[in-house]
Design an enzyme around this catalytic site. Structure first.
Site, PDB file in Angstrom:
ATOM      1  N   CYS A 107      49.869  39.768  48.265  1.00 41.55           N
ATOM      2  CA  CYS A 107      50.218  40.366  48.949  1.00 41.55           C
ATOM      3  C   CYS A 107      50.996  41.864  48.364  1.00 41.55           C
ATOM      4  O   CYS A 107      51.164  41.786  46.946  1.00 41.55           O
ATOM      5  CB  CYS A 107      51.385  39.738  49.615  1.00 41.55           C
ATOM      6  SG  CYS A 107      50.845  38.374  50.573  1.00 41.55           S
ATOM      7  N   GLY A 109      46.853  43.706  50.941  1.00 42.94           N
ATOM      8  CA  GLY A 109      46.629  42.811  51.901  1.00 42.94           C
ATOM      9  C   GLY A 109      46.436  43.543  53.169  1.00 42.94           C
ATOM     10  O   GLY A 109      47.081  44.558  53.448  1.00 42.94           O
ATOM     11  N   ASN A 142      55.258  37.821  47.444  1.00 47.90           N
ATOM     12  CA  ASN A 142      54.089  37.814  47.011  1.00 47.90           C
ATOM     13  C   ASN A 142      53.887  36.613  46.064  1.00 47.90           C
ATOM     14  O   ASN A 142      54.566  36.591  44.969  1.00 47.90           O
ATOM     15  CB  ASN A 142      54.046  39.205  46.336  1.00 47.90           C
ATOM     16  CG  ASN A 142      52.677  39.549  45.551  1.00 47.90           C
ATOM     17  OD1 ASN A 142      52.721  40.207  44.734  1.00 47.90           O
ATOM     18  ND2 ASN A 142      51.587  38.584  45.903  1.00 47.90           N
ATOM     19  N   GLY A 143      52.775  35.678  46.312  1.00 52.97           N
ATOM     20  CA  GLY A 143      52.524  34.767  45.299  1.00 52.97           C
ATOM     21  C   GLY A 143      52.274  33.526  46.013  1.00 52.97           C
ATOM     22  O   GLY A 143      52.018  33.465  47.206  1.00 52.97           O
ATOM     23  N   TYR A 203      41.529  43.854  38.424  1.00 53.94           N
ATOM     24  CA  TYR A 203      40.831  44.089  39.535  1.00 53.94           C
ATOM     25  C   TYR A 203      41.818  44.332  40.863  1.00 53.94           C
ATOM     26  O   TYR A 203      41.645  45.276  41.608  1.00 53.94           O
ATOM     27  CB  TYR A 203      40.177  42.899  40.291  1.00 53.94           C
ATOM     28  CG  TYR A 203      39.766  42.766  41.702  1.00 53.94           C
ATOM     29  CD1 TYR A 203      38.569  43.521  42.143  1.00 53.94           C
ATOM     30  CD2 TYR A 203      40.713  42.193  42.672  1.00 53.94           C
ATOM     31  CE1 TYR A 203      38.440  43.561  43.615  1.00 53.94           C
ATOM     32  CE2 TYR A 203      40.223  42.255  43.661  1.00 53.94           C
ATOM     33  CZ  TYR A 203      39.320  42.968  44.764  1.00 53.94           C
ATOM     34  OH  TYR A 203      38.967  42.884  45.746  1.00 53.94           O
TER      35      TYR A 203
HETATM   36  P1  AMP Z   1      30.765  38.525  44.933  1.00 52.49           P
HETATM   37  O1  AMP Z   1      29.486  38.962  44.386  1.00 52.49           O
HETATM   38  O2  AMP Z   1      30.652  38.065  46.091  1.00 52.49           O
HETATM   39  O3  AMP Z   1      31.610  37.714  43.991  1.00 52.49           O
HETATM   40  O4  AMP Z   1      31.773  39.717  44.891  1.00 52.49           O
HETATM   41  C1  AMP Z   1      32.170  40.560  43.826  1.00 52.49           C
HETATM   42  C2  AMP Z   1      32.958  41.371  44.325  1.00 52.49           C
HETATM   43  O5  AMP Z   1      34.166  41.218  44.849  1.00 52.49           O
HETATM   44  C3  AMP Z   1      33.301  42.639  43.263  1.00 52.49           C
HETATM   45  O6  AMP Z   1      33.006  43.862  43.574  1.00 52.49           O
HETATM   46  C4  AMP Z   1      34.965  42.205  42.977  1.00 52.49           C
HETATM   47  O7  AMP Z   1      35.566  43.384  42.610  1.00 52.49           O
HETATM   48  C5  AMP Z   1      35.404  41.755  44.329  1.00 52.49           C
HETATM   49  N1  AMP Z   1      36.525  40.704  44.067  1.00 52.49           N
HETATM   50  C6  AMP Z   1      37.532  40.731  43.215  1.00 52.49           C
HETATM   51  N2  AMP Z   1      38.105  39.529  43.526  1.00 52.49           N
HETATM   52  C7  AMP Z   1      37.784  38.878  44.554  1.00 52.49           C
HETATM   53  C8  AMP Z   1      38.207  37.630  45.103  1.00 52.49           C
HETATM   54  N3  AMP Z   1      39.377  37.133  44.895  1.00 52.49           N
HETATM   55  N4  AMP Z   1      37.333  37.185  46.053  1.00 52.49           N
HETATM   56  C9  AMP Z   1      36.362  37.668  46.398  1.00 52.49           C
HETATM   57  N5  AMP Z   1      35.951  38.829  45.846  1.00 52.49           N
HETATM   58  C10 AMP Z   1      36.638  39.479  44.703  1.00 52.49           C
END
Ligand code: AMP
Length: 485
Positions: free
Chosen positions: A24, A50, A124-125, A266
């Site tokens: 968040c 979020g 947040n957390g 990310y």
């Molecule tokens: P996927 O191929 O479905 O795993 O999606 C990968 C993409 O989702 C990448 O572009 C990541 O930047 C992004 N991503 C980053 N963190 C998450 C997360 N917690 N859950 C899902 N996708 C994420």
């Protein structure tokens, strides 16, 4: 005079987020004229943290008023026909549900009336002992308004064990385990706290004669505030008419900190400085290192916008392979697809990123992204490149394989959902239908950031800096049958 509280809860056009986002964003001000407008600007810069709900709570020194609702910040504000909350003190929140489902009553800041007045909290957390604390309060007769773990803090604050004793807030914070950056508001004060391991970021800024708190420095920049420092792990900062003061509610834990490395990889915005490091610069370094560790012959490097931009630039510079824009992002898709579940994610992708056929046709394409989580999005993107005529597609990922769940606020909760959990990079490549997939090594990741031993790398290594507790699933509080609000 008795404080009072006004709220209207509006449902925006729907909970949404064009990209999987988690955790968040929180933002607060003290002694800042037209606090509501400044919080609006600050939260807007944190919207990437979020998209499911948003809320702003403002105090004029006596009275607390709020607007809250499900959806994007601007939708919530539009549904209330603007944000007209008088006062110079306030806090706000943009929400992604890592605990609790997307219900309107889970939208923060939560506002409650204790025996000694009104409190608002924005969290947040992920708390790892929330379930046990909640059950013990429920058994003693407490009624919870929400199914989020964040609400625990207000029950602790209201508990006479804490309320009637010195250092009440510090002692309540010391009861909580897991990850938390909290902003608290009373009619005359704003408080900011960070868990002792420092999982989530929280910065302090100066704006005119006032103070500003934000999850990320990009929100300070957006509001014209000057970043003075971060809230320290285990620290409570209080601002009121007497000024700003700090206390420690938990001594730093022996053996270091648990700052979330995925914030740098990310989650945070590239224009932020998080945990003392420029997010963009870290990602560039990751990309450069990736080019050395996972080199592959190719004609062009293309970033996955927006998350892979900085790393792709680094990869291109280090490899000498030209950077091209092979994907174009449609910024309006977010307005149709949302919700943090994998169906919506895979449904939204084709519309969100379109391939530029003339850029990729006949080329050996190196696609750089920050991470692969479930692999379904990556597969769609690879297919898109092949349909447009790419000769080869090589995915290069600027972090190691994500093999373990996160219990501290990033949304990859179960190993079953993680494509790399039981697959080699070659098997992941098969899954996503790429010619190859190359990851950064953990050594390469740690070599690219300063003070690497102060980070949690649990999602890569399966070792966490503290007990993971009961937070095994984001709906745990509801699944217990006790958490239904
Ligand atoms: P996927 O191929 O479905 O795993 O999606 C990968 C993409 O989702 C990448 O572009 C990541 O930047 C992004 N991503 C980053 N963190 C998450 C997360 N917690 N859950 C899902 N996708 C994420």
């Amino acid at each position: 005079m008795q404080s009072w509280f006004e709220t209207t809860e509006a449902i925006g056009a729907g909970a949404r987020g064009d990209e999987p986002r988690e955790s968040c964003g929180i933002f607060g001000v003290f002694n800042v004229p037209d606090a509501a407008a400044v919080i609006h600007r600050g939260l807007f810069a944190l919207q990437h943290r979020g998209q499911e709900g948003a809320g702003i709570v403002v105090s004029d020194g006596e009275h607390i008023r709020s607007i809250k609702g499900v959806g994007l910040l601007n939708e919530v504000i539009a549904a209330h026909r603007g944000v007209k909350l008088p006062g110079a003190i306030g806090i706000g929140h943009v929400r992604y549900s890592t605990t609790g489902s997307s219900k309107p009553q889970n939208v923060q800041p939560l506002v409650v009336e204790c025996a000694d007045g009104l409190w608002a909290v924005a969290h947040n957390g992920n708390l790892t002992n929330a379930r046990g604390l909640r059950l013990s309060y429920q058994e003693a007769g407490a009624i919870f308004q929400t199914s989020t773990d964040s609400e625990i803090l207000v029950h602790l604050l209201a508990d006479p064990m804490f309320r009637t004793r010195p250092r009440r807030v510090e002692r309540a914070l010391a009861e909580m385990k897991g990850s938390f950056s909290y902003l608290l508001l009373t009619p005359k004060q704003v408080m900011a706290a960070r868990d002792p391991l420092g999982f989530r970021p929280l910065s302090i800024g100066r704006l005119g004669d006032g103070y500003v708190f934000a999850s990320e420095t990009c929100a300070l920049d957006q509001t014209g505030a000057e970043h003075i420092r971060d809230v320290l792990p285990g620290e409570l900062v209080v601002v009121d008419a007497q000024g700003i003061r700090s206390s420690t509610f938990c001594e730093p834990v022996q053996g270091g900190l648990g700052q979330c490395i995925f914030e740098l990889i990310y989650f945070a915005r590239p224009d932020s400085t998080v945990f003392g490091q420029s997010v963009h610069e870290v990602r560039m370094k990751l990309g450069r290192r990736l080019a050395q560790e996972a080199a592959v012959p190719g004609d062009i490097v293309i970033p996955v916008p927006d998350s892979g931009m900085s790393a792709a630039l680094g990869y291109s510079q280090a490899s000498g392979i030209p950077l091209e824009y092979g994907y174009i992002r449609n910024h309006y898709v977010g307005r149709t697809f949302i919700m943090p579940d994998s169906v919506m994610r895979s449904g939204g992708v084709d519309m969100k990123l379109s391939v530029v056929p003339n850029v990729v046709r006949g080329k050996r394409v190196i696609v750089v992204d920050d991470s692969i989580v479930r692999g379904t999005t990556a597969r769609r993107r690879v297919r898109g490149l092949r349909t447009a005529g790419a000769k080869e597609v090589h995915m290069r990922i600027s972090c190691p394989p994500i093999r373990h769940p996160c219990f501290f606020g990033i949304d990859f909760p179960s190993r079953d959902e993680l494509v790399a959990a039981d697959r080699s990079p070659a098997e992941v490549a098969k899954f996503v239908e790429a010619d190859s997939v190359g990851y950064l090594t953990i050594e390469g990741l740690l070599a690219s950031i300063s003070q690497p031993d102060t980070y949690c790398t649990g999602c890569f290594m399966g070792r966490y800096p503290c007990d993971t507790g009961s937070a095994h699933h984001k709906l745990a509080l509801e699944a217990s049958g006790r958490g239904k609000a």
